[in-house]
Design a protein around this motif. Structure first.
Motif, short mmCIF file in Angstrom:
data_model
loop_
_atom_site.label_atom_id
_atom_site.label_comp_id
_atom_site.label_asym_id
_atom_site.label_seq_id
_atom_site.Cartn_x
_atom_site.Cartn_y
_atom_site.Cartn_z
N LEU A 217 33.21 -10.37 8.57
CA LEU A 217 31.90 -11.78 7.67
C LEU A 217 32.59 -12.65 7.97
CD1 LEU A 217 30.98 -11.86 4.28
CD2 LEU A 217 33.57 -12.22 3.77
N GLY A 218 33.06 -13.55 8.27
CA GLY A 218 33.47 -14.96 8.87
C GLY A 218 32.28 -15.34 10.24
N ARG A 219 31.96 -14.17 10.87
CA ARG A 219 31.06 -14.17 11.40
C ARG A 219 29.75 -14.44 11.18
NH1 ARG A 219 30.12 -11.56 17.58
NH2 ARG A 219 32.49 -12.66 17.84
N ILE A 220 29.54 -13.75 10.29
CA ILE A 220 28.18 -13.74 9.09
C ILE A 220 27.81 -15.69 9.11
CG2 ILE A 220 26.69 -12.95 7.79
CD1 ILE A 220 27.83 -10.32 8.12
N LEU A 221 28.83 -16.34 7.93
CA LEU A 221 28.82 -16.63 7.09
C LEU A 221 29.18 -18.46 8.32
CD1 LEU A 221 31.53 -16.57 4.79
CD2 LEU A 221 28.91 -16.36 4.66
N VAL A 222 29.74 -18.33 9.27
CA VAL A 222 29.25 -19.44 10.18
C VAL A 222 28.05 -19.36 10.94
CG1 VAL A 222 30.40 -20.05 12.08
CG2 VAL A 222 31.67 -19.35 10.36
N ASN A 223 27.59 -18.19 11.16
CA ASN A 223 26.41 -18.37 12.02
C ASN A 223 25.07 -17.92 11.33
OD1 ASN A 223 26.39 -17.74 15.05
ND2 ASN A 223 28.33 -15.92 14.38
N TYR B 294 34.78 -25.75 10.76
CA TYR B 294 34.40 -27.06 9.62
C TYR B 294 34.17 -28.29 10.22
CZ TYR B 294 38.63 -24.33 6.90
OH TYR B 294 38.57 -23.47 5.97
N LEU B 295 33.99 -28.51 11.91
CA LEU B 295 33.50 -29.29 12.78
C LEU B 295 31.94 -28.71 11.79
CD1 LEU B 295 35.67 -29.49 15.99
CD2 LEU B 295 35.04 -31.05 13.93
N GLN B 296 31.37 -27.34 12.14
CA GLN B 296 30.36 -27.61 12.27
C GLN B 296 29.56 -28.40 10.26
OE1 GLN B 296 28.25 -23.59 13.82
NE2 GLN B 296 30.94 -23.14 14.09
N ALA B 297 30.82 -27.49 9.64
CA ALA B 297 30.27 -28.45 8.33
C ALA B 297 29.99 -29.41 7.82
CB ALA B 297 31.56 -27.41 7.28
N LEU B 298 30.84 -30.62 8.59
CA LEU B 298 30.65 -32.32 8.62
C LEU B 298 29.43 -32.74 9.53
CD1 LEU B 298 31.90 -34.89 8.59
CD2 LEU B 298 33.05 -34.25 10.28
N ALA B 299 28.92 -31.82 10.85
CA ALA B 299 28.35 -31.99 10.99
C ALA B 299 26.96 -31.72 10.13
CB ALA B 299 27.34 -31.07 12.53
N ALA B 300 26.94 -30.98 9.32
CA ALA B 300 25.39 -30.68 8.23
C ALA B 300 26.11 -31.54 7.47
CB ALA B 300 26.05 -28.61 7.80
N LEU B 301 27.08 -32.03 6.47
CA LEU B 301 26.94 -32.99 5.75
C LEU B 301 26.30 -34.55 5.94
CD1 LEU B 301 30.39 -31.32 4.00
CD2 LEU B 301 27.85 -31.35 3.41
N LEU B 302 26.84 -34.65 7.12
CA LEU B 302 26.21 -35.92 7.56
C LEU B 302 24.96 -35.65 7.67
CD1 LEU B 302 28.50 -36.93 10.82
CD2 LEU B 302 28.64 -38.03 8.73
N LEU B 303 23.77 -34.62 8.25
CA LEU B 303 22.51 -34.55 8.64
C LEU B 303 21.80 -34.58 6.79
CD1 LEU B 303 22.15 -32.21 11.12
CD2 LEU B 303 21.38 -34.45 11.18
N SER C 200 24.45 -25.54 4.64
CA SER C 200 24.23 -25.07 6.01
C SER C 200 25.98 -25.15 6.04
CB SER C 200 24.05 -25.56 6.78
OG SER C 200 24.89 -26.19 8.60
N ALA C 201 26.24 -26.29 5.79
CA ALA C 201 28.10 -26.73 5.12
C ALA C 201 28.95 -25.74 4.31
CB ALA C 201 27.90 -27.97 4.13
N ILE C 202 28.45 -24.77 3.59
CA ILE C 202 29.19 -23.86 2.99
C ILE C 202 28.96 -22.83 4.18
CG2 ILE C 202 28.72 -22.70 0.71
CD1 ILE C 202 27.06 -25.81 -0.71
N ALA C 203 28.60 -22.44 3.85
CA ALA C 203 28.10 -21.31 5.02
C ALA C 203 29.34 -21.45 6.42
CB ALA C 203 26.83 -20.71 5.77
N ALA C 204 29.08 -22.25 6.37
CA ALA C 204 30.54 -22.93 7.61
C ALA C 204 31.50 -22.89 7.09
CB ALA C 204 30.04 -24.18 8.63
N GLY D 115 34.97 -20.10 7.73
CA GLY D 115 35.96 -20.32 7.51
C GLY D 115 37.37 -19.53 7.70
N LEU D 116 37.24 -19.76 5.81
CA LEU D 116 38.20 -19.68 4.94
C LEU D 116 38.61 -17.47 5.42
CD1 LEU D 116 36.69 -21.34 1.76
CD2 LEU D 116 39.42 -21.58 3.54
N ALA D 117 37.10 -16.80 5.37
CA ALA D 117 37.26 -15.80 5.44
C ALA D 117 38.01 -14.96 6.57
CB ALA D 117 35.90 -14.96 5.94
N VAL D 118 38.65 -15.97 7.23
CA VAL D 118 39.79 -15.38 8.99
C VAL D 118 41.00 -15.47 8.29
CG1 VAL D 118 40.18 -16.23 11.26
CG2 VAL D 118 37.43 -17.05 10.47
#
Length: 426
Positions: free
Chosen positions: A248-254, A319-328, A408-412, A416-419
């Protein structure tokens, strides 16, 4: 004196045991080279050739029609990946070829992959593009399912973070090298597809030739029936919760990563209004992404091995991926996009290396590593295939590119929480 009992050759053969002997630098070099060819052949089309080919046929002032066509074609290909990954893994678990269990599937997949790419470049209709892109993804799934299974077959647990980094680092290298070759040499779509097809074969074949793949004796082959094969595709998350949470975590992050990257060319053209420089911009962003991705994949993957912990790295990466998406999403500026590319590379590079190692440690059964990792691989490839379709819907109906990057940020974050509930791996 009583003579010792004769030892059957099969007694020393333990294809289902956890490997203990560390792989060599040469093994890792061939492994990384093969992945470089695989990723270059898959991601150069996704990032540049396929959207360019589709946009040339469809096109529109806003780009919406082109984005939707790209999304539909990618979604259809993703449906095939959903089947081919676990099917190839399951069949390779049972293969008794004298060339090994995984090698025949890697070779067949490489050939299907390369031929489909060549024929894809000849297409002039959306139907033709859809057919041959689906065949391309089928070949990609076959070869990557086989080579991923070699990690569990041959790499000990305390080396898997570093070795998995050599799955991830070539992903960034392959994307940049493919884009640089196509753009730097000003190649057309057909020549671009042909070039990455040739490089795919050239880079994968050395791994097939020089890395041993143990032969599975027929007497040790797991029982086979169509019903058992189909049932094997379902892994009960209640009985195997760590596998379920990892998947589940892998699906969401990807999904988060795919939403943030697969429509990047369209974002540059239509979101930032930079059509004249979009391809050069894409190459620059990809280079920035590459540098941070490789550093994170190799350094943090090895650090994870040394301290024996996986989960903290996965949290940080998501969470780093989520931050990048929110900046964009909220600062649509090309300079900010460069910062986002660095953060995304840092986060996704760490995630791909460490989560791949984590995935090999939560498999339910050593007898079905290929099939189980095939299911895990679905969580990497299918989001990349279906994200353009979902992303096109978000862009068209739910808030444009701002909405896309927020999703994108929400999914990332959720990935992370799924782990957190995973118990068998620290």
């Amino acid at each position: 004196m009583i003579a010792p009992m004769p030892v059957s050759p099969l007694a020393a053969f333990t294809p289902f045991a956890e490997p203990k002997r560390k792989v060599t630098g040469g093994w890792i070099a061939l492994f990384a080279t093969a992945w470089l060819g695989i990723w270059m052949a898959q991601l150069t089309p996704v990032q540049l050739l396929l959207p360019t080919q589709i946009d040339g046929l469809v096109g529109s002032a806003s780009g919406t029609d082109s984005v939707i066509a790209f999304g539909v074609i990618s979604g259809i290909a993703g449906a095939f990946a959903l089947i081919v990954y676990p099917l190839t893994g399951a069949l390779s678990d049972r293969t008794t070829s004298r060339f090994g269990r995984r090698r025949p599937w890697m070779l067949a997949g490489t050939l299907v992959f390369a031929v489909a790419l060549f024929l894809l470049g000849l297409q002039s209709t959306l139907v033709g593009i859809g057919i041959f892109w689906s065949l391309t993804i089928i070949g990609f799934c076959m070869v990557s399912a086989g080579i991923t299974a070699t990690i569990s077959d041959q790499v000990p647990v305390d080396q898997r973070g570093y070795v998995s980094g050599w799955v991830s680092a070539p992903q960034a290298m392959g994307t940049v090298l493919g884009l640089a070759l196509v753009l730097g040499l000003t190649l057309g779509v057909f020549v671009g597809y042909t070039l990455v097809a040739v490089l795919l074969i050239a880079l994968v074949v050395p791994f097939l030739l020089f890395v041993p793949d143990e032969v599975l004796p027929r007497v040790l082959r797991p029982p086979f029936s169509l019903l058992a094969l189909v049932k094997g595709f379902w892994i009960n998350p209640v009985a195997h919760p760590d596998f379920g949470w990892t998947l589940l975590g892998r699906i969401l992050v990807n999904i988060g990563n795919a939403l943030g990257t697969t429509l990047l060319l369209y974002f540059l053209i239509y979101g930032l209004n930079r059509p004249e420089t979009a391809q050069d911009d894409l190459l620059l962003l990809t280079v920035i992404y590459l540098v941070f991705f490789i550093a994170a994949a190799l350094l943090l993957g090895r650090l994870s091995d040394r301290i024996g912990r996986r989960k903290p790295f996965v949290y940080l990466a998501a969470y780093l991926q989520a931050l990048a998406a929110l900046l964009l999403a909220f600062i649509p500026d090309f300079t900010i996009a460069q910062v986002g590319a660095g953060l995304l590379g840092l986060g996704y590079g760490c995630y791909m290396a460490v989560d791949q190692a984590l995935a090999t440690q939560v498999l339910p059964n050593t007898h079905s590593r290929g099939k189980d990792l095939g299911i895990m691989n679905i969580a990497t490839t299918v989001p990349q295939a279906v994200a353009p379709l979902g992303g096109a819907f978000v862009v068209a109906a739910l808030g444009g590119y701002t909405g896309l990057f927020v999703c994108s940020a929400i999914a990332a974050v959720l990935g992370g929480l799924a782990v957190i509930p995973i118990k068998s791996v620290k």
